[in-house]
Motif scaffolding. Structure first.
Motif, PDB file in Angstrom:
ATOM      1  N   LYS A  71       0.803  -1.208   0.000  1.00  0.00           N
ATOM      2  CA  LYS A  71       0.000   0.000   0.000  1.00  0.00           C
ATOM      3  C   LYS A  71       0.843   1.269   0.000  1.00  0.00           C
ATOM      4  O   LYS A  71       0.311   2.369  -0.136  1.00  0.00           O
ATOM      5  CB  LYS A  71      -0.932   0.008   1.220  1.00  0.00           C
ATOM      6  N   VAL A  72       2.163   1.108   0.184  1.00  0.00           N
ATOM      7  CA  VAL A  72       3.051   2.268   0.234  1.00  0.00           C
ATOM      8  C   VAL A  72       3.655   2.483  -1.142  1.00  0.00           C
ATOM      9  O   VAL A  72       4.371   1.627  -1.663  1.00  0.00           O
ATOM     10  CB  VAL A  72       4.175   2.067   1.280  1.00  0.00           C
ATOM     11  N   SER A  73       3.391   3.637  -1.734  1.00  0.00           N
ATOM     12  CA  SER A  73       3.896   3.924  -3.078  1.00  0.00           C
ATOM     13  C   SER A  73       4.763   5.179  -3.137  1.00  0.00           C
ATOM     14  O   SER A  73       5.603   5.311  -4.019  1.00  0.00           O
ATOM     15  CB  SER A  73       2.735   4.073  -4.063  1.00  0.00           C
ATOM     16  N   LYS A  74       4.571   6.109  -2.217  1.00  0.00           N
ATOM     17  CA  LYS A  74       5.332   7.346  -2.224  1.00  0.00           C
ATOM     18  C   LYS A  74       6.754   7.109  -1.716  1.00  0.00           C
ATOM     19  O   LYS A  74       6.995   6.242  -0.893  1.00  0.00           O
ATOM     20  CB  LYS A  74       4.647   8.389  -1.355  1.00  0.00           C
ATOM     21  N   LYS A  75       7.684   7.917  -2.236  1.00  0.00           N
ATOM     22  CA  LYS A  75       9.079   7.796  -1.828  1.00  0.00           C
ATOM     23  C   LYS A  75       9.415   8.653  -0.606  1.00  0.00           C
ATOM     24  O   LYS A  75      10.449   8.461   0.020  1.00  0.00           O
ATOM     25  CB  LYS A  75       9.996   8.175  -2.985  1.00  0.00           C
ATOM     26  N   TYR A  76       8.532   9.622  -0.304  1.00  0.00           N
ATOM     27  CA  TYR A  76       8.801  10.539   0.800  1.00  0.00           C
ATOM     28  C   TYR A  76       7.609  10.550   1.746  1.00  0.00           C
ATOM     29  O   TYR A  76       6.454  10.588   1.313  1.00  0.00           O
ATOM     30  CB  TYR A  76       9.061  11.953   0.281  1.00  0.00           C
ATOM     31  N   THR A  77       7.896  10.538   3.028  1.00  0.00           N
ATOM     32  CA  THR A  77       6.812  10.476   4.004  1.00  0.00           C
ATOM     33  C   THR A  77       5.934  11.720   3.954  1.00  0.00           C
ATOM     34  O   THR A  77       4.732  11.636   4.195  1.00  0.00           O
ATOM     35  CB  THR A  77       7.381  10.312   5.426  1.00  0.00           C
ATOM     36  N   ASP A  78       6.527  12.896   3.655  1.00  0.00           N
ATOM     37  CA  ASP A  78       5.699  14.104   3.636  1.00  0.00           C
ATOM     38  C   ASP A  78       4.861  14.215   2.370  1.00  0.00           C
ATOM     39  O   ASP A  78       4.074  15.149   2.213  1.00  0.00           O
ATOM     40  CB  ASP A  78       6.549  15.363   3.839  1.00  0.00           C
ATOM     41  N   GLN A  79       5.031  13.254   1.442  1.00  0.00           N
ATOM     42  CA  GLN A  79       4.167  13.185   0.261  1.00  0.00           C
ATOM     43  C   GLN A  79       2.975  12.256   0.486  1.00  0.00           C
ATOM     44  O   GLN A  79       2.058  12.211  -0.334  1.00  0.00           O
ATOM     45  CB  GLN A  79       4.958  12.693  -0.952  1.00  0.00           C
ATOM     46  N   MET A  80       3.017  11.523   1.578  1.00  0.00           N
ATOM     47  CA  MET A  80       1.974  10.528   1.832  1.00  0.00           C
ATOM     48  C   MET A  80       0.735  11.178   2.409  1.00  0.00           C
ATOM     49  O   MET A  80       0.806  12.129   3.199  1.00  0.00           O
ATOM     50  CB  MET A  80       2.482   9.473   2.828  1.00  0.00           C
ATOM     51  N   SER A  81      -0.396  10.612   2.023  1.00  0.00           N
ATOM     52  CA  SER A  81      -1.645  10.982   2.685  1.00  0.00           C
ATOM     53  C   SER A  81      -1.636  10.381   4.086  1.00  0.00           C
ATOM     54  O   SER A  81      -0.805   9.526   4.412  1.00  0.00           O
ATOM     55  CB  SER A  81      -2.836  10.443   1.898  1.00  0.00           C
ATOM     56  N   ALA A  82      -2.556  10.817   4.906  1.00  0.00           N
ATOM     57  CA  ALA A  82      -2.646  10.282   6.261  1.00  0.00           C
ATOM     58  C   ALA A  82      -2.899   8.772   6.225  1.00  0.00           C
ATOM     59  O   ALA A  82      -2.343   8.014   7.029  1.00  0.00           O
ATOM     60  CB  ALA A  82      -3.753  10.985   7.032  1.00  0.00           C
ATOM     61  N   GLU A  83      -3.706   8.330   5.261  1.00  0.00           N
ATOM     62  CA  GLU A  83      -4.005   6.896   5.143  1.00  0.00           C
ATOM     63  C   GLU A  83      -2.774   6.100   4.747  1.00  0.00           C
ATOM     64  O   GLU A  83      -2.501   5.033   5.327  1.00  0.00           O
ATOM     65  CB  GLU A  83      -5.110   6.685   4.106  1.00  0.00           C
TER      66      GLU A  83
END
Length: 231
Positions: A71-83
């Motif tokens: 479910k994790v696709s973003k490379k940066y945590t600050d780009q991730m949605s809360a979900e």
């Protein structure tokens, strides 16, 4: 149990896990079917039941780590949605849980072999691991056929097991991984940089975990098949 979180039916045992479970149950059956059981044999039965539970716990933790990791696709945590950030943290939780359980199962297997084969590894090292028992078995030479099979597994899975061991030691013996993440975020934020988690690292870690689980299931199967043959 954990499959219910993803709306899936209970697991159907298959593959290496099934082989390990069947080997344990066959050996346990030889103990429980005896007309009279010694206190030592009853102890081994309880140990077998414990192995079945711990292998189940390991597989379930690995399963959840994989599913949340996908479910994790973003490379940066600050780009991730809360979900997605929640899924990332759930992935870390189950990955670390499975990571620790790989070595917990192996060490339990080592302690079982030490007692079952009267190896007395504690005379060599008071606190010993599965791999200490293997080295002692090699010197003992009474169970060289089993020792050789287990040694070949050790060599085959040596690289991923070493990486997993290093991560396990980091998780248990050094600064908590989540706290380290927080400290890194604070330091990076000071300089206005993004925190990269590396989805490729997640996949590499999961591949290593798969190899660690395979080695654990194979080792358990080899030990209990050997005991069943000798029964």
């Amino acid at each position: 149990m954990l499959r219910a979180m993803f709306g899936e039916p209970p697991r159907k045992d298959a593959g290496l896990l099934l082989e390990a479970i069947q080997a344990i149950r066959k050996y346990m059956y030889t103990l429980t079917s005896a007309s009279r059981q010694s206190s030592q044999e009853r102890r081994y039965i309880i140990w077998c039941q414990s192995f079945l539970r711990t292998l189940d716990d390991l597989e379930q933790s690995q399963f959840a780590a994989v599913r949340f990791g996908r479910k994790v696709s973003k490379k940066y945590t600050d780009q991730m949605s809360a979900e997605e950030l929640d899924d990332y943290h759930r992935h870390l939780y189950y990955y670390n849980n499975a990571l620790i359980r790989v070595f917990a199962v192996l060490d339990k297997l080592g302690h079982f072999m030490n007692e079952r084969f009267s190896l007395h590894t504690e005379r060599v090292k008071s606190r010993f691991s599965y791999f200490t028992v293997l080295r002692h078995m090699h010197k003992d030479k009474r169970f060289s056929d089993l020792e050789q099979q287990l040694y070949e597994l050790k060599i085959k899975y040596n690289e991923p097991l070493n990486r997993l061991r290093n991560q396990r030691n980091m998780e248990i013996h050094t600064i908590n991984a989540d706290l380290l993440d927080d400290l890194m975020k604070a330091a990076e934020a000071k300089y206005g940089e993004q925190i990269r988690i590396g989805t490729e690292d997640i996949q590499q870690n999961l591949q290593d975990l798969e190899q660690g689980c395979q080695m654990t299931f194979r080792a358990a199967a080899e030990v209990f098949r050997y005991l069943h043959r000798r029964s």
